[in-house]
Design an enzyme around this catalytic site. Structure first.
Site, short mmCIF file in Angstrom:
data_model
loop_
_atom_site.label_atom_id
_atom_site.label_comp_id
_atom_site.label_asym_id
_atom_site.label_seq_id
_atom_site.Cartn_x
_atom_site.Cartn_y
_atom_site.Cartn_z
N ASP A 37 0.84 -1.20 0.00
CA ASP A 37 0.00 0.00 0.00
C ASP A 37 0.88 1.25 0.00
OD1 ASP A 37 -2.10 1.75 0.24
OD2 ASP A 37 -2.94 0.88 2.05
N ARG A 81 -7.32 -1.43 -6.54
CA ARG A 81 -7.61 -2.81 -6.14
C ARG A 81 -8.71 -3.41 -7.00
NH1 ARG A 81 -5.07 -3.12 -0.93
NH2 ARG A 81 -3.96 -1.13 -0.83
N HIS A 244 1.09 2.38 3.94
CA HIS A 244 0.09 3.46 3.95
C HIS A 244 0.43 4.57 4.94
CE1 HIS A 244 -3.95 5.01 3.10
NE2 HIS A 244 -4.11 5.17 4.40
N ASP A 297 -0.02 -0.65 -4.92
CA ASP A 297 -1.33 -0.17 -5.37
C ASP A 297 -1.26 1.24 -5.94
OD1 ASP A 297 -1.04 1.25 -2.95
OD2 ASP A 297 -3.17 1.13 -2.51
N LYS A 328 0.91 10.03 -5.10
CA LYS A 328 -0.41 9.41 -4.95
C LYS A 328 -1.53 10.38 -5.34
CE LYS A 328 -3.39 7.38 -1.39
NZ LYS A 328 -3.46 6.81 -0.03
#
Length: 538
Positions: A37, A81, A244, A297, A328
């Site tokens: 992540d 995802r 994350h 991801d 991101k």
């Protein structure tokens, strides 16, 4: 030359079957997909020499093939995802932005997941880790093709915990009875605890973040062993909470080296090393018949500052000069170019680096092909069967790769950038938050900004629109863009339900503040059972 004998023809046919139908020759391989992540391309030491915390991943790259032009299908969680598990972009599968803890819906039920296809083909299927594709009713992993599920329903900062670990801003622990009233903080979930599920049962709420990586490793090992003992091939989708925001447990003392983020990166690396070790020694009684695919991801979460990962060279310099993030949520390379390694001893070449243009979209059709299964009918796929690239027979991936808006400027899910060979075209830029709090102005570009990544990997200087190069490539890009939009418009497109209702928040015991559990098996969801058939690889 004479006419070949019937025996020679038969031998040649067997060889060709062996080359192009791995299922028939090797039996159905096992698959492990590890999805990290918010990991940065530069968080893998094999990609970026400054990174020292990933010896196990670097060894994986040395023993397998490393893909350096590999991209997530979107640059934020739920769309990425959904695309991995369907082989389709969000404009087709309906998942264009993240689901919330109050989301009623999830990945549309008329979309077919990779787990559903492989389970029909005879596989034992397991999902461990972060789901984030809907947790209510039939959107739960156990209703989307996974025999076994162990993990959290969304990101590990989407709920309070007793030891919240690290975040920016720092978040308070879950409330307890008798505690003084607290002021809610922006970006923190302060009133509902983060749940941990085993199948449809909440086994812990709030989850203990410090031991989550260990529990994931234990459950993954247990799943692999059970599947191996059953004699069935298996598919394990391991969606890590790392990176994350850091999960590192502060109990042993302060981290060294790269600080908190580096300590968490080392923890993730050790987890991957453990999974590889078990995969090497298990798997349908046939060591070497397990394909392990590690990737991310999306890129690092820039607004988390020192708690975000490394971009490597993909800094999006043009955007940085104007403020805002180029990681991101954006269509800059730092937002969606992610580390990727495929390891399959005896099948995927070792010590190889491929520059093929690939995507997480390719995981679905590639694994389906290797399993000897068929793609679901009546829909179009954005992913490719790239097994020839994995086997080292080819280095040709996508001719055109689409990049959707994932929360920055523009409409979510819309195709705002595309890649054509070494050229990258942007139709919209700006709108994502950087560490300094800036977002950069939202700008729409017509004609598009075009960068030549072969000369300008930092995306610093777009081509001059008056240049011969720009004028030569613009018609090709425009034609590819138009054809892509026409193809999507003609497809069987799904629409996700993004409605919200506080009643669907996972809660093991609403009588306790923050939905706190006292003991395991405190709350169980009731999902309808599904019949399934088994399809063998013949």
């Amino acid at each position: 030359m004479g006419t070949p004998s019937p025996r020679a023809v038969l031998v040649l046919a067997v060889v060709l079957v062996g080359l192009w139908a791995p299922c028939g020759v090797y039996g159905q391989p096992n698959f492990i997909v590890i999805l990290a992540d918010d990991v940065g391309w530069g968080d893998l030491g094999a990609n970026w020499a400054e990174t020292k915390e990933t010896p196990h991943l670097d060894q994986l790259a040395a023993e397998g093939t490393r893909f350096v032009d590999f991209h997530s299908a979107a640059s934020t969680c739920s769309p990425s995802r959904a695309s991995l598990l369907t082989g389709r972009l969000g404009v087709r599968n309906g998942v264009t932005h993240n689901f919330a803890i109050t989301s009623v819906g999830g990945l549309p039920l008329n979309e077919t997941t990779l787990a559903e296809v492989l389970r029909e083909a005879g596989y034992s299927t397991g999902a461990i880790g972060k789901w984030h594709l809907g947790h209510h009713g039939r959107h739960h992993p156990n209703s989307r093709g996974f025999d076994y599920y162990f993990g959290i329903p969304y990101s590990h900062d989407m709920g309070c915990t007793d030891t919240p670990g690290y975040n920016l801003p720092p978040c308070p622990p879950c409330p307890r009875h008798g505690a003084p009233a607290r002021v809610a903080r922006k970006d923190c979930y302060t009133e509902v605890a983060l749940p941990l599920f085993e199948n449809v049962t909440i086994v812990q709420q709030p989850v203990a973040l410090g031991s989550l990586a260990t529990r994931y490793a234990e459950e993954a090992v247990r799943f692999i062993r059970r599947a191996s003992e059953s004699g069935r091939p298996f598919f394990l989708y391991l969606a890590l909470a790392h990176m994350h925001v850091p999960l590192w447990d502060p109990q042993p003392g302060p981290p060294l080296g790269r600080g908190i983020y580096g300590a968490s990166l080392s923890e993730m690396d050790a987890l991957v090393g453990r999974i590889k070790e078990v995969a090497d020694s298990h798997g349908k009684g046939n060591t070497g018949n397990t394909l392990l695919w590690f990737t991310g991801d999306n890129g690092p979460w820039a607004q988390k500052c020192e708690l975000a990962g490394r971009l490597g060279p993909f800094v999006g310099a043009w955007q940085r000069q104007r403020g805002g993030s180029s990681a991101k949520q954006t269509t800059w390379e730092g937002g969606h170019r992610v580390p990727a390694v495929v390891y399959w001893p005896g099948h995927v070449p070792a010590k190889r680096t491929s520059r093929a243009l690939l995507s997480t979209l390719d995981i679905f059709p590639t694994l389906v092909a290797l399993a000897g299964a068929a793609l679901p009918p009546n829909r179009r796929f954005d992913g490719l069967d790239v097994s020839p690239v994995l086997f080292g027979w080819s280095d040709e991936g996508h001719k055109v790769l689409l990049h959707p808006n994932s929360g920055a400027a523009g409409k979510v899910g819309e195709i705002e950038a595309l890649r054509l060979a070494q050229y990258k075209a942007f139709y919209t830029t700006g709108g994502a938050m950087a560490c300094d709090g800036s977002t950069g102005p939202a700008e729409h570009h017509q004609p598009p900004l075009i960068f030549n990544l072969d000369r300008d990997i930092q995306e610093q200087e777009p081509l001059d629109v008056a240049s011969r190069e720009y004028q030569a490539v613009l018609p090709v890009i425009s034609r590819a863009y138009t054809q892509a939009l026409e193809d999507i418009a003609a497809d069987n497109v799904s629409v996700a339900d993004y409605s919200k209702d506080p009643a669907v928040i996972p809660c093991c015991n609403a009588q306790h503040v923050a939905c706190r559990c006292h003991g395991a098996h405190a709350a169980t969801l009731h999902l309808p059972t599904e019949r399934r058939t088994t399809r063998l690889c013949l």
